[in-house]
Motif scaffolding. Structure first.
Motif, PDB file in Angstrom:
ATOM      1  N   ILE A  84      -5.914   0.093   4.535  1.00  0.00           N
ATOM      2  CA  ILE A  84      -6.837   0.377   3.470  1.00  0.00           C
ATOM      3  C   ILE A  84      -7.724   1.560   3.845  1.00  0.00           C
ATOM      4  N   THR A  85      -8.039   2.301   3.001  1.00  0.00           N
ATOM      5  CA  THR A  85      -9.049   3.538   3.014  1.00  0.00           C
ATOM      6  C   THR A  85     -10.323   3.096   3.047  1.00  0.00           C
ATOM      7  N   HIS A 108       0.775  -1.230   0.182  1.00  0.00           N
ATOM      8  CA  HIS A 108      -0.136   0.141  -0.041  1.00  0.00           C
ATOM      9  C   HIS A 108       1.051   1.178   0.038  1.00  0.00           C
ATOM     10  N   ASN A 142     -12.670   3.685   1.013  1.00  0.00           N
ATOM     11  CA  ASN A 142     -13.264   3.311  -0.165  1.00  0.00           C
ATOM     12  C   ASN A 142     -12.633   2.095  -1.043  1.00  0.00           C
ATOM     13  N   GLU A 143     -11.686   1.622  -0.265  1.00  0.00           N
ATOM     14  CA  GLU A 143     -11.194   0.285  -0.526  1.00  0.00           C
ATOM     15  C   GLU A 143     -11.491  -1.073   0.161  1.00  0.00           C
ATOM     16  N   GLU A 144     -12.654  -0.608   1.006  1.00  0.00           N
ATOM     17  CA  GLU A 144     -13.239  -1.694   1.644  1.00  0.00           C
ATOM     18  C   GLU A 144     -14.213  -2.769   0.955  1.00  0.00           C
ATOM     19  N   PRO A 165     -13.741  -3.420  -2.491  1.00  0.00           N
ATOM     20  CA  PRO A 165     -12.996  -4.423  -3.224  1.00  0.00           C
ATOM     21  C   PRO A 165     -12.088  -5.354  -2.318  1.00  0.00           C
ATOM     22  N   LEU A 166     -12.043  -5.157  -1.015  1.00  0.00           N
ATOM     23  CA  LEU A 166     -10.911  -6.068  -0.035  1.00  0.00           C
ATOM     24  C   LEU A 166     -12.255  -7.186   0.018  1.00  0.00           C
ATOM     25  N   TYR A 199      -3.651  -5.914   4.598  1.00  0.00           N
ATOM     26  CA  TYR A 199      -4.611  -5.011   4.147  1.00  0.00           C
ATOM     27  C   TYR A 199      -5.453  -4.300   4.926  1.00  0.00           C
ATOM     28  N   PRO A 249      -3.876  -1.192  -6.377  1.00  0.00           N
ATOM     29  CA  PRO A 249      -3.426  -1.363  -4.703  1.00  0.00           C
ATOM     30  C   PRO A 249      -3.747  -2.745  -4.414  1.00  0.00           C
ATOM     31  N   PHE A 250      -4.318  -3.544  -5.247  1.00  0.00           N
ATOM     32  CA  PHE A 250      -4.973  -4.891  -4.864  1.00  0.00           C
ATOM     33  C   PHE A 250      -3.982  -5.964  -5.742  1.00  0.00           C
TER      34      PHE A 250
END
Length: 690
Positions: free
Chosen positions: A235-236, A66, A238-240, A242-243, A231, A170-171
């Motif tokens: 993560i931010t 990240h 906004n990225e939860e 896709p995680l 991760y 990022p992923f």
């Protein structure tokens, strides 16, 4: 023109996008090329070589996923490299002071990995930069600080490529590892397909192969779990979303792993139950095609494309279903359960049937100073061995005035591992790779004497070194040797001249590393067998009880499932390592092999039970089986511990009646198999002598 662009895009996908190792090797190489070209334009081409070494060291140190931690790592790695390279330059003219410094620094930088796993790579990189500083010659027009600064420039150049990569995708790291997990799952199923049909002799070889693949597969699921947890902390908001997709994929992979590992009955018995050889071969074909489907699913994860069920898999499944119907096996028997289990794997891949998002929370790494500096700590023992290797290597370097003696230390750093097995493998591979690399490097130096040609060979060698570093160390050693030869050729034209010292130093460093693991706290595997057997038995008991406890939350069930696989893998690793130890140290080798097979069989039968647990109703006789199995496994533990036999309770009447049945179905099919293997383990435990 469009045709060539399309071919180029396909080449990129086939050789880099779908092969993360190649992509990372390319990124490292392009960073080095940028550094070389930049300093060539500035009029300091030799400085570019030092920057290249900084890039190599940074690539072996960094593993960020990240932007924020990547920026932090850039600062930390640069600081450490500057400090340790500077101290090396300042202390090198004073052998006694430098000898104390390098031994103490090596010990502390190695043992610090026990405190926090992320510190291990930082420690390794810092030791590596000390050795790089010893090896290279500081430019005559620069002070003690020039080399450390050039290393830091290399770190910044490489880390910039990392930051750009994790910012734009990022992923990507997670995507790579999840894809690799499904690839390994496919490999496991395609290997298991060899059971249908197979002879008893072939089955032993297949089980051996499967046990080793299972180590890699489970280790990969563990790696994905740690990555997900990592991760989760960076993560931010906004990225939860896709995680969550990758958390689902991790849970799906574990579910399919349980299904792939499961065994519904001994394979020779399944073959005997049906005289139709086409049916048995059909199971092998279906399992093989399902493995291929898992590998196609892996490619779809990596390329962000929609997965399509292979036509061959659909056709094979339909044909086998018709055969099963014709033979009259669509009921609660082993062949029926086997067909449903394999079919469900393909269905799970093709549909959105799986949406579990369980992610086991990571427990904070809490290690006391007492634990870190304890002889029981494997990393402490490794730090002591490596420090002694460095002490001996540096003493030889000073006593015999070896100009390039730092290669002794570099070799010891690379060859000396935490276990005898790993050190022995590195020992032979490093020596073979170095000798072949010298031969190939000299031939190339003669055939390509121009600076431009040597620069091209240097760049290609760097790429190939990183490409094979984790998959084929002999090839990696060959290409790093060619790289070193070309570096010296470009610096002062002495590439061929330094090859004989490199061979001698490699031999000395390798021998020191081997002797350290052979003499100082040797890690003979038979010492670990008893506690690992006890742990494996306890984990199997917990897993079986979890399967039959329908009130248990899925997260707890998942914990027991992972724990039993972890124990099974540890047992397999001991047996695997024991096979290459000195003959005098291969105590209990036969017992280790027998228990490894039996424990994996027990796990496979319990896994089969677990696969179907949601569709089963448990009766009193099932719990009678459970009590008998638990008691039998407790007996196995007592025999292993050398204690007296337990008072055996009389067999329950309902269990006696159930065992008289010739053809078991439903729950009894699974429980009988589990009980039979438990009794085999008891017989094996009676014969073992610790």
């Amino acid at each position: 023109m469009k045709k060539y662009i399309s071919q180029l895009q396909q080449f990129w996908i086939d050789h880099f996008l779908t092969r993360p190792g190649n992509l990372k090797a390319l990124r490292i190489t392009m960073s080095a090329v940028f550094g070389l070209f930049l300093f060539y334009l500035l009029g300091y081409p030799k400085w570019g070589l030092l920057v290249g070494l900084g890039i190599v060291a940074a690539a072996l140190t960094e593993n960020e996923i990240h932007v924020r931690p990547a920026i932090k790592s850039t600062l930390v790695i640069s600081f450490l490299f500057f400090i340790f390279s500077s101290l090396t330059n300042i202390l090198m003219p004073h052998p006694w002071a430098f000898g104390i410094f390098i031994v103490v620094a090596t010990f502390l930088l190695t043992v610090v990995g026990s405190y926090k796993s992320s510190y291990a790579s930082l420690g390794f990189g810092s030791v590596l930069i000390i050795i790089y500083t010893m090896i290279i010659e500081t430019p005559v027009d620069g002070g003690w600080y020039l080399t450390p600064l050039l290393f830091c420039v290399g770190v910044i150049i490489y880390m910039m490529s990392t930051i750009v990569l994790v910012y734009t995708n990022p992923f990507q790291a997670l995507k790579n590892e999840v894809s690799l997990g499904y690839n390994m799952l496919g490999k496991y199923m395609q290997t298991k397909a060899k059971f249908f049909p197979s002879t008893a002799e072939e089955q032993e070889e297949i089980r051996n192969e499967l046990a080793l693949i299972n180590i890699e597969l489970f280790s990969q699921t563990e790696k994905i779990k740690r990555l997900l947890q990592q991760y989760n902390t960076v993560i931010t908001p906004n990225e939860e979303k896709p995680l969550r997709k990758y958390i689902i994929e991790w849970n799906r992979l574990q579910n399919l792993h349980e299904r792939a590992v499961s065994s519904h009955e001994p394979y020779d018995l399944i073959s005997k139950k049906s005289k139709n050889t086409m049916l048995i071969k059909g199971f092998g074909k279906l399992l093989y095609e399902t493995g291929g489907a898992a590998q196609q699913y892996a490619a779809s994860v990596l390329q962000n494309t929609a997965y399509q069920t292979p036509t061959d898999l659909t056709w094979t499944r339909n044909a086998l279903e018709n055969l099963v119907k014709q033979e009259g096996y669509l009921e609660e028997g082993s062949i029926s359960y086997l067909f449903k289990n394999i079919s469900s794997i393909g269905e799970n891949l093709s549909g959105n049937l799986f949406d579990k998002q369980y992610l086991l929370k990571s427990s904070p790494e809490k290690v006391s100073m007492k634990e870190i500096f304890s002889v029981k700590n494997a990393r402490f023992r490794h730090a002591v061995r490596l420090s002694i290797c460095f002490l001996a290597g540096y003493a030889i370097m000073v006593m015999f005035d070896l100009t390039l003696g730092a290669w002794i230390l570099l070799t010891s750093l690379i060859v000396c591992q935490q276990t005898y097995n790993a050190t022995r493998q590195r020992f032979f591979r490093r020596i073979i790779g170095t000798l072949l690399g010298v031969l190939i490097g000299i031939i190339l130096a003669i055939l390509v004497p121009t600076p431009l040609g040597q620069l091209v060979i240097l760049i290609i060698s760097m790429y190939l070194f990183f490409k094979y570093l984790s998959s084929n160390y002999i090839l990696a050693a060959i290409f790093i040797t060619v790289y070193v030869l070309e570096v010296y050729n470009l610096q002062n034209g002495s590439g061929i001249a330094v090859m004989i010292p490199r061979i001698i130093d490699t031999l000395i460093g390798s021998i020191l590393a081997y002797l350290s693991i052979r003499i100082i706290w040797p890690e003979w595997q038979y010492k670990h067998l008893k506690p690992l057997l006890i742990k494996a038995i306890d984990r199997n008991k917990n897993y079986l009880e979890a399967v039959m406890n329908m009130a248990l939350p899925d997260e707890v069930y998942l914990h027991h499932q992972r724990s039993v696989h972890r124990a099974d893998n540890a047992l397999t690793e001991v047996w695997k390592s024991m096979r290459i130890e000195p003959k005098s140290k291969r105590k209990l080798l036969t017992s280790a092999r027998n228990f490894t097979y039996l424990n994996h069989s027990l796990l496979s039968y319990i896994s089969a039970f677990g696969v179907h647990r949601q569709n089963l109703d448990f009766k009193d006789v099932d719990f009678a089986y459970l009590r008998e199995i638990i008691f039998t496994l407790d007996e196995v533990k007592q025999y292993i511990l050398g204690n007296e036999e337990l008072d055996c309770p009389p067999l329950e009447d309902m269990l006696i009646d159930a065992q008289k049945a010739e053809d078991s179905k439903g729950n009894e099919l699974f429980l009988k198999n589990i009980l039979n293997v438990s009794n085999e383990m008891k017989d094996a435990a009676l014969e073992i002598k610790f």
